[in-house]
Design a protein around this motif. Sequence first.
Motif, mmCIF file in Angstrom:
data_model
loop_
_atom_site.group_PDB
_atom_site.id
_atom_site.type_symbol
_atom_site.label_atom_id
_atom_site.label_comp_id
_atom_site.label_asym_id
_atom_site.label_seq_id
_atom_site.Cartn_x
_atom_site.Cartn_y
_atom_site.Cartn_z
ATOM 1 N N ARG A 146 -16.973 3.127 -0.625
ATOM 2 C CA ARG A 146 -16.180 3.256 0.593
ATOM 3 C C ARG A 146 -16.386 4.679 1.098
ATOM 4 N N MET A 147 -16.798 4.795 2.353
ATOM 5 C CA MET A 147 -17.116 6.096 2.927
ATOM 6 C C MET A 147 -16.223 6.359 4.124
ATOM 7 N N GLU A 148 -15.992 7.645 4.361
ATOM 8 C CA GLU A 148 -15.179 8.046 5.505
ATOM 9 C C GLU A 148 -15.770 9.311 6.101
ATOM 10 N N TYR A 149 -15.831 9.331 7.445
ATOM 11 C CA TYR A 149 -16.321 10.512 8.135
ATOM 12 C C TYR A 149 -15.652 10.605 9.499
ATOM 13 N N ASP A 150 -15.032 11.719 9.727
ATOM 14 C CA ASP A 150 -14.445 11.992 11.034
ATOM 15 C C ASP A 150 -13.498 10.871 11.486
ATOM 16 N N GLY A 151 -12.672 10.373 10.544
ATOM 17 C CA GLY A 151 -11.694 9.335 10.860
ATOM 18 C C GLY A 151 -12.258 7.921 10.875
ATOM 19 N N PHE A 152 -13.551 7.767 10.668
ATOM 20 C CA PHE A 152 -14.185 6.450 10.678
ATOM 21 C C PHE A 152 -14.441 6.036 9.230
ATOM 22 N N GLU A 153 -14.074 4.796 8.864
ATOM 23 C CA GLU A 153 -14.253 4.281 7.501
ATOM 24 C C GLU A 153 -15.190 3.098 7.507
ATOM 25 N N TRP A 154 -16.033 3.002 6.464
ATOM 26 C CA TRP A 154 -16.910 1.850 6.323
ATOM 27 C C TRP A 154 -17.291 1.676 4.862
ATOM 28 N N LEU A 155 -17.880 0.524 4.540
ATOM 29 C CA LEU A 155 -18.375 0.234 3.204
ATOM 30 C C LEU A 155 -19.894 0.365 3.212
ATOM 31 N N LYS A 156 -20.434 0.994 2.188
ATOM 32 C CA LYS A 156 -21.879 1.182 2.060
ATOM 33 C C LYS A 156 -22.340 0.365 0.874
ATOM 34 N N LEU A 157 -23.148 -0.643 1.140
ATOM 35 C CA LEU A 157 -23.722 -1.491 0.106
ATOM 36 C C LEU A 157 -25.125 -0.976 -0.161
ATOM 37 N N GLY A 158 -25.456 -0.772 -1.420
ATOM 38 C CA GLY A 158 -26.764 -0.241 -1.732
ATOM 39 C C GLY A 158 -27.278 -0.711 -3.071
ATOM 40 N N TYR A 159 -28.475 -0.266 -3.396
ATOM 41 C CA TYR A 159 -29.190 -0.661 -4.596
ATOM 42 C C TYR A 159 -29.871 0.594 -5.129
ATOM 43 N N SER A 160 -29.563 0.996 -6.351
ATOM 44 C CA SER A 160 -30.105 2.248 -6.870
ATOM 45 C C SER A 160 -30.291 2.182 -8.378
ATOM 46 N N LYS A 161 -31.306 2.891 -8.857
ATOM 47 C CA LYS A 161 -31.527 3.022 -10.296
ATOM 48 C C LYS A 161 -30.423 3.886 -10.907
ATOM 49 N N ASN A 162 -29.856 4.769 -10.101
ATOM 50 C CA ASN A 162 -28.836 5.687 -10.591
ATOM 51 C C ASN A 162 -27.731 5.834 -9.544
ATOM 52 N N PRO A 163 -26.780 4.893 -9.496
ATOM 53 C CA PRO A 163 -25.729 4.930 -8.465
ATOM 54 C C PRO A 163 -24.877 6.201 -8.491
ATOM 55 N N MET A 164 -24.648 6.772 -9.670
ATOM 56 C CA MET A 164 -23.820 7.976 -9.732
ATOM 57 C C MET A 164 -24.541 9.155 -9.080
ATOM 58 N N GLU A 165 -25.843 9.223 -9.219
ATOM 59 C CA GLU A 165 -26.604 10.279 -8.556
ATOM 60 C C GLU A 165 -26.588 10.063 -7.045
ATOM 61 N N ARG A 166 -26.696 8.817 -6.638
ATOM 62 C CA ARG A 166 -26.625 8.485 -5.205
ATOM 63 C C ARG A 166 -25.257 8.872 -4.649
ATOM 64 N N ARG A 167 -24.236 8.639 -5.444
ATOM 65 C CA ARG A 167 -22.864 9.012 -5.034
ATOM 66 C C ARG A 167 -22.767 10.522 -4.814
ATOM 67 N N LYS A 168 -23.382 11.308 -5.729
ATOM 68 C CA LYS A 168 -23.381 12.766 -5.595
ATOM 69 C C LYS A 168 -24.104 13.184 -4.311
ATOM 70 N N LYS A 169 -25.231 12.516 -4.015
ATOM 71 C CA LYS A 169 -25.992 12.858 -2.808
ATOM 72 C C LYS A 169 -25.173 12.617 -1.540
ATOM 73 N N TYR A 170 -24.345 11.583 -1.574
ATOM 74 C CA TYR A 170 -23.481 11.279 -0.413
ATOM 75 C C TYR A 170 -22.280 12.214 -0.343
ATOM 76 N N GLY A 171 -22.054 12.968 -1.408
ATOM 77 C CA GLY A 171 -20.915 13.885 -1.424
ATOM 78 C C GLY A 171 -19.597 13.189 -1.677
ATOM 79 N N LEU A 172 -19.628 12.073 -2.386
ATOM 80 C CA LEU A 172 -18.387 11.313 -2.655
ATOM 81 C C LEU A 172 -17.751 11.723 -3.969
#
Length: 188
Positions: free
Chosen positions: A162-188
């Motif tokens: 679940r992502m939020e930016y500037d008052g806007f919220e959305w769900l990001k569905l993805g596929y990754s070998k390392n989801p926790m690293e992807r989470r860090k890249k998104y700044g979550l």
Amino acid sequence: GGGGWTVRCKSCESERHATGQNIRLGYLPCHPCVTAKLKQEALEKGLLFLGESDTQDDPDNTLYDYQFQDCKHIRTCISGDVRRADEMTCSTCRYQGWVDDARRVGLVLLGQGIKKGYMRYRFSECGHERELYREAVKNNAFICNQCNVTAWDSPATVYLFRMEYDGFEWLKLGYSKNPMERRKKYGL
């Protein structure tokens, strides 16, 4: 006299021989005081000062040997390197960490790469070689381009953030070998 004089250090009272030229130039280093200072600087950086190195290949700078207190490896450098560094790191241990990172993800570290921050690796499974960014290896974020295996073919995990930016919220569905690293890249 013509052969020099005995001078006494004001700080530690040690005596040493000085030539007339040393006195005229004001070059009167007190070796016990200099050594004490080098020892203190070394301790502040997690090192033990061992003294002058046997390998003196730079006529303009005196090289000293320092031992890392935790790993016991020895580093040879000028005292200014220790003095200026925020933190001294052991290059032997750092390299071994890169070797361990590679082994953990199915690679063999072959050596330095051409680009800064890159190393040359061999894939254990297929034998192909490739230059990879060290951080990509550490995060297991790479593939063998020669085997025609893409990120979609590799084992991975589906994630939903679940992502939020500037008052806007959305769900990001993805596929990754390392989801926790992807989470860090998104700044979550």
